[in-house]
Design an enzyme around this catalytic site. Sequence first.
Site, PDB file in Angstrom:
ATOM      1  CG  ASN A   1      20.334 -36.332 -38.173  1.00  0.00           C
ATOM      2  OD1 ASN A   1      19.144 -36.348 -38.520  1.00  0.00           O
ATOM      3  ND2 ASN A   1      20.901 -37.355 -37.552  1.00  0.00           N
TER       4      ASN A   1
ATOM      5  CG  MET B   1      13.232 -42.676 -41.219  1.00  0.00           C
ATOM      6  SD  MET B   1      14.268 -42.469 -39.757  1.00  0.00           S
ATOM      7  CE  MET B   1      14.422 -44.181 -39.272  1.00  0.00           C
TER       8      MET B   1
ATOM      9  CG  ASP C   1      31.828 -42.329 -41.068  1.00  0.00           C
ATOM     10  OD1 ASP C   1      31.676 -43.203 -41.938  1.00  0.00           O
ATOM     11  OD2 ASP C   1      32.915 -41.743 -40.842  1.00  0.00           O
TER      12      ASP C   1
ATOM     13  CD  GLU D   1      14.054 -36.061 -30.873  1.00  0.00           C
ATOM     14  OE1 GLU D   1      13.934 -35.838 -32.086  1.00  0.00           O
ATOM     15  OE2 GLU D   1      13.877 -37.195 -30.369  1.00  0.00           O
TER      16      GLU D   1
ATOM     17  N   GLY E   1       7.068 -35.990 -38.940  1.00  0.00           N
ATOM     18  CA  GLY E   1       7.476 -34.594 -39.086  1.00  0.00           C
ATOM     19  C   GLY E   1       7.223 -33.691 -37.892  1.00  0.00           C
ATOM     20  CB  SER E   2       6.736 -34.159 -34.249  1.00  0.00           C
ATOM     21  OG  SER E   2       7.881 -34.818 -33.782  1.00  0.00           O
TER      22      SER E   2
ATOM     23  CG  ASP F   1      23.202 -41.250 -36.029  1.00  0.00           C
ATOM     24  OD1 ASP F   1      22.628 -40.324 -36.613  1.00  0.00           O
ATOM     25  OD2 ASP F   1      22.679 -42.352 -35.815  1.00  0.00           O
TER      26      ASP F   1
ATOM     27  CG  LEU G   1      21.357 -38.182 -46.967  1.00  0.00           C
ATOM     28  CD1 LEU G   1      21.501 -36.958 -46.080  1.00  0.00           C
ATOM     29  CD2 LEU G   1      20.502 -37.875 -48.194  1.00  0.00           C
TER      30      LEU G   1
ATOM     31  CG  HIS H   1      20.843 -39.872 -32.973  1.00  0.00           C
ATOM     32  ND1 HIS H   1      20.342 -40.838 -33.819  1.00  0.00           N
ATOM     33  CD2 HIS H   1      21.325 -40.533 -31.898  1.00  0.00           C
ATOM     34  CE1 HIS H   1      20.520 -42.029 -33.280  1.00  0.00           C
ATOM     35  NE2 HIS H   1      21.120 -41.875 -32.112  1.00  0.00           N
TER      36      HIS H   1
HETATM   37  C1  GRF Z   1      13.059 -38.129 -34.058  1.00  0.00           C
HETATM   38  O1  GRF Z   1      13.120 -38.831 -32.859  1.00  0.00           O
HETATM   39  C2  GRF Z   1      14.436 -37.766 -34.531  1.00  0.00           C
HETATM   40  O2  GRF Z   1      15.337 -37.545 -33.498  1.00  0.00           O
HETATM   41  C3  GRF Z   1      14.846 -38.991 -35.316  1.00  0.00           C
HETATM   42  O3  GRF Z   1      13.672 -39.414 -35.955  1.00  0.00           O
HETATM   43  C4  GRF Z   1      12.544 -38.996 -35.198  1.00  0.00           C
HETATM   44  C5  GRF Z   1      11.677 -38.222 -36.147  1.00  0.00           C
HETATM   45  O4  GRF Z   1      10.469 -37.822 -35.543  1.00  0.00           O
HETATM   46  N1  GRF Z   1      15.941 -38.701 -36.210  1.00  0.00           N
HETATM   47  P1  GRF Z   1       9.578 -36.716 -36.251  1.00  0.00           P
HETATM   48  O5  GRF Z   1       9.282 -37.230 -37.659  1.00  0.00           O
HETATM   49  O6  GRF Z   1      10.342 -35.446 -36.264  1.00  0.00           O
HETATM   50  O7  GRF Z   1       8.334 -36.640 -35.425  1.00  0.00           O
END
Ligand code: GRF
Length: 221
Positions: free
Chosen positions: A111, A94, A147, A178, A16-17, A149, A97, A113
Amino acid sequence: MNSRRKRVAVLISGRGSNMSALINAAIDPTYPAEITLVLSNREDAQGLSVADEAGIATRAIPHGGFKTRDDHDAAFDAALTAAKIDIVCLAGYMRLLTADFVKRWQGRMINIHPALLPSFKGLDSHARALAAGCRIHGATVHFVTADMDEGPIIVQGAVAVLKDDDEASLATRVLALEHQLYPAALKMIASGAVRMSGGATVFSDDVTNPAQTDPLISPAC
Ligand code: GRF
């Protein structure tokens, strides 16, 4: 002038960062969204306790308790609806859906990615970018469509691939990016600067190129 802040749910399965980056951005009362719910398919998702400590409502709805994917997603949908959620942010969620769920939230669900889409969809994007000899790598925030990503891109950021990079070092630099990108993208949607229409990302007239107003290219470049 200011309409109410949009109510946001963050869906997580692990650390959850990115969720924390969104929570921190939304501490600013002028940020156009508030994180009102963190939802997980795993009771042991680390991010749930982090959100709880930040005073945000959390809920785990483990997928193991449901016969079908549709039933599980219906329970998620009910939780989101009960919390009057406007926008859903997937942040390391993960689990695929269902088409029904995606359709119901289409245009209101985004989302992040860890790659420059449309390259390296799916898992292990950093290892694959290194194996392909990429000199530039990065992250993408996009609207979620049926679909994986594939949905319309909202913002992207890039980092240089350095000659001594391994998967871990590259992942660390992309993750830092991110954490800038996701709050920037949510701000654009919650403020109405960007929306999804006709299967594409549409920017309002006062946004020409988000990368010009928000310098999202890592200084490492
Ligand atoms: C991130 O790299 C995000 O891009 C991907 O999953 C990872 C999740 O990391 N979808 P976090 O749980 O947000 O730390």
